[in-house]
Design a protein around this motif. Structure first.
Motif, short mmCIF file in Angstrom:
data_model
loop_
_atom_site.label_atom_id
_atom_site.label_comp_id
_atom_site.label_asym_id
_atom_site.label_seq_id
_atom_site.Cartn_x
_atom_site.Cartn_y
_atom_site.Cartn_z
N THR A 124 0.80 -1.22 0.00
CA THR A 124 0.00 0.00 0.00
C THR A 124 0.84 1.28 0.00
N PRO A 125 1.94 1.38 0.76
CA PRO A 125 2.72 2.61 0.71
C PRO A 125 3.23 2.94 -0.69
N ALA A 126 3.68 1.91 -1.42
CA ALA A 126 4.17 2.14 -2.79
C ALA A 126 3.03 2.57 -3.70
N ALA A 127 1.86 1.91 -3.58
CA ALA A 127 0.72 2.26 -4.42
C ALA A 127 0.23 3.67 -4.12
N ALA A 128 0.12 4.01 -2.84
CA ALA A 128 -0.35 5.33 -2.47
C ALA A 128 0.64 6.41 -2.89
N SER A 129 1.93 6.11 -2.83
CA SER A 129 2.92 7.10 -3.27
C SER A 129 2.84 7.34 -4.77
N ALA A 130 2.48 6.31 -5.53
CA ALA A 130 2.28 6.49 -6.97
C ALA A 130 1.12 7.44 -7.22
N VAL A 131 0.04 7.27 -6.47
CA VAL A 131 -1.11 8.18 -6.60
C VAL A 131 -0.69 9.61 -6.27
N VAL A 132 0.02 9.77 -5.18
CA VAL A 132 0.45 11.11 -4.75
C VAL A 132 1.36 11.74 -5.79
N GLY A 133 2.32 10.99 -6.30
CA GLY A 133 3.25 11.53 -7.28
C GLY A 133 2.57 11.95 -8.58
N VAL A 134 1.70 11.09 -9.09
CA VAL A 134 0.98 11.40 -10.34
C VAL A 134 0.08 12.61 -10.16
N MET A 135 -0.61 12.69 -9.02
CA MET A 135 -1.55 13.79 -8.79
C MET A 135 -0.84 15.12 -8.56
N ALA A 200 8.03 13.20 -8.64
CA ALA A 200 7.26 14.30 -9.21
C ALA A 200 8.17 15.46 -9.60
N ALA A 201 9.17 15.74 -8.78
CA ALA A 201 10.10 16.82 -9.09
C ALA A 201 10.90 16.51 -10.36
N VAL A 202 11.28 15.25 -10.53
CA VAL A 202 12.04 14.86 -11.74
C VAL A 202 11.16 15.08 -12.98
N SER A 203 9.92 14.63 -12.92
CA SER A 203 9.06 14.77 -14.09
C SER A 203 8.73 16.23 -14.40
N LEU A 204 8.62 17.06 -13.38
CA LEU A 204 8.21 18.46 -13.60
C LEU A 204 9.37 19.38 -13.94
N PHE A 205 10.55 19.12 -13.38
CA PHE A 205 11.65 20.07 -13.52
C PHE A 205 12.83 19.53 -14.30
N VAL A 206 12.83 18.22 -14.57
CA VAL A 206 13.89 17.65 -15.38
C VAL A 206 13.37 17.27 -16.77
N LEU A 207 12.19 16.66 -16.81
CA LEU A 207 11.63 16.22 -18.09
C LEU A 207 10.67 17.25 -18.69
N ARG A 208 10.64 18.46 -18.16
CA ARG A 208 9.74 19.47 -18.70
C ARG A 208 10.48 20.80 -18.86
#
Length: 208
Positions: A124-135, A200-208
Motif C-alpha cells: 500500500t505505501p508504494a501504491a499510495a505514493s504512486a497516486v500522490v506523485g501522479v496527482m 514528481a520533481a524529476v518529471s516536472l523540472f527535469v523532463l519538462r
C-alpha cells in the motif's frame, strides 16, 4: 546496678535481629524496589481490529484503486474512451514534457499497478505514493487560479485520498495486515512520500 537491671537495658536477641533487618540499616545496601503498578494491566494492542475504521479504509482503498486502474487502462490500452499511449504522449508534449512516450508509459503503468495494489491492499505505501506523485504532477500542470479550486478539484480529492492511505495503511481487510509497513505505517508513509515528491520533481523540472 544489679545484673538484672543491666539486662533490662540490654537489647534482646529478637530486638537485635529486628534492628539489623530494618530497611534503614546503613549496612543494608538493598534498594527497595517500587512496586510496578502496571503489571496487572493488560497490554494494549495498537493494531487491533476496528470494524468502522477498517471498513472505511477498505471502501476508500477499493474506490481509489478502481478509479486509478481505469485511468491506467485508458492510457495504456486506449479503452473506455482513453487516449492510449500515443494520444497521451501527444498531450504531454503539448504540456512541454520531454521523452513524452516514455513518460506516458511510466504514468500509465504506474496507474495500472497502483490501482491493482490498492484494491488488493498489497504494498500500500508504494501504491499510495504512486497516486500522490501522479496527482502532484497533474495538479501542477493543470491548475488555473482563475477557476474554482484551480480547476483541479478531482485531482485534489485523489491526492488527499492517496495521502491518507500513505499514512494510515490499508487496514485489516487487506493483504498487508501482517506486513512491517502495516505495523509502522507512518514511518513507511513518510519514506514513500519523499520518494513520491522526488519522482514528481524529476518529471516536472527535469523532463519538462
Amino acid at each position: 546496678m544489679s545484673s538484672s537491671d543491666s539486662d533490662y537495658f540490654r537489647p534482646s536477641e529478637a530486638q537485635s535481629t529486628a534492628a539489623y533487618d530494618s530497611p534503614y540499616d546503613t549496612n543494608d545496601t538493598t534498594v527497595l524496589a517500587r512496586p510496578n503498578m502496571d503489571e496487572d494491566k493488560p497490554a494494549v494492542d495498537t493494531h487491533r481490529w476496528h470494524v468502522g475504521a477498517d471498513l472505511g479504509l477498505l471502501v476508500l482503498r477499493v474506490v481509489l484503486g478502481a478509479l486509478f486502474l481505469a485511468h491506467g487502462l485508458q492510457k495504456v490500452f486506449g479503452i473506455m474512451g482513453g487516449p492510449g499511449i500515443e494520444g497521451f504522449a501527444a498531450a504531454l508534449t503539448e504540456l512541454g514534457f520531454q521523452q513524452a512516450t516514455l513518460l506516458s508509459w511510466v504514468t500509465g503503468v504506474s496507474e495500472l499497478g497502483a490501482g491493482v495494489l490498492l484494491i488488493l491492499g498489497l504494498f500500500t505505501p508504494a501504491a499510495a505514493s504512486a497516486v500522490v506523485g501522479v496527482m502532484i504532477s497533474a495538479i501542477w500542470v493543470r491548475v488555473d487560479i482563475d477557476l474554482f479550486v484551480g480547476g483541479v478539484e478531482l485531482e485534489t480529492i485523489y491526492l488527499a485520498a492517496g495521502f491518507a492511505l500513505l499514512f494510515t495503511g490499508a487496514g485489516h481487510f487487506s493483504l498487508d495486515r501482517k506486513s512491517p509497513w502495516f505495523r509502522r505505517a507512518p514511518a513507511f508513509g513518510f519514506l514513500f512520500l519523499i520518494l513520491a515528491l522526488g519522482l514528481a520533481a524529476v518529471s516536472l523540472f527535469v523532463l519538462r
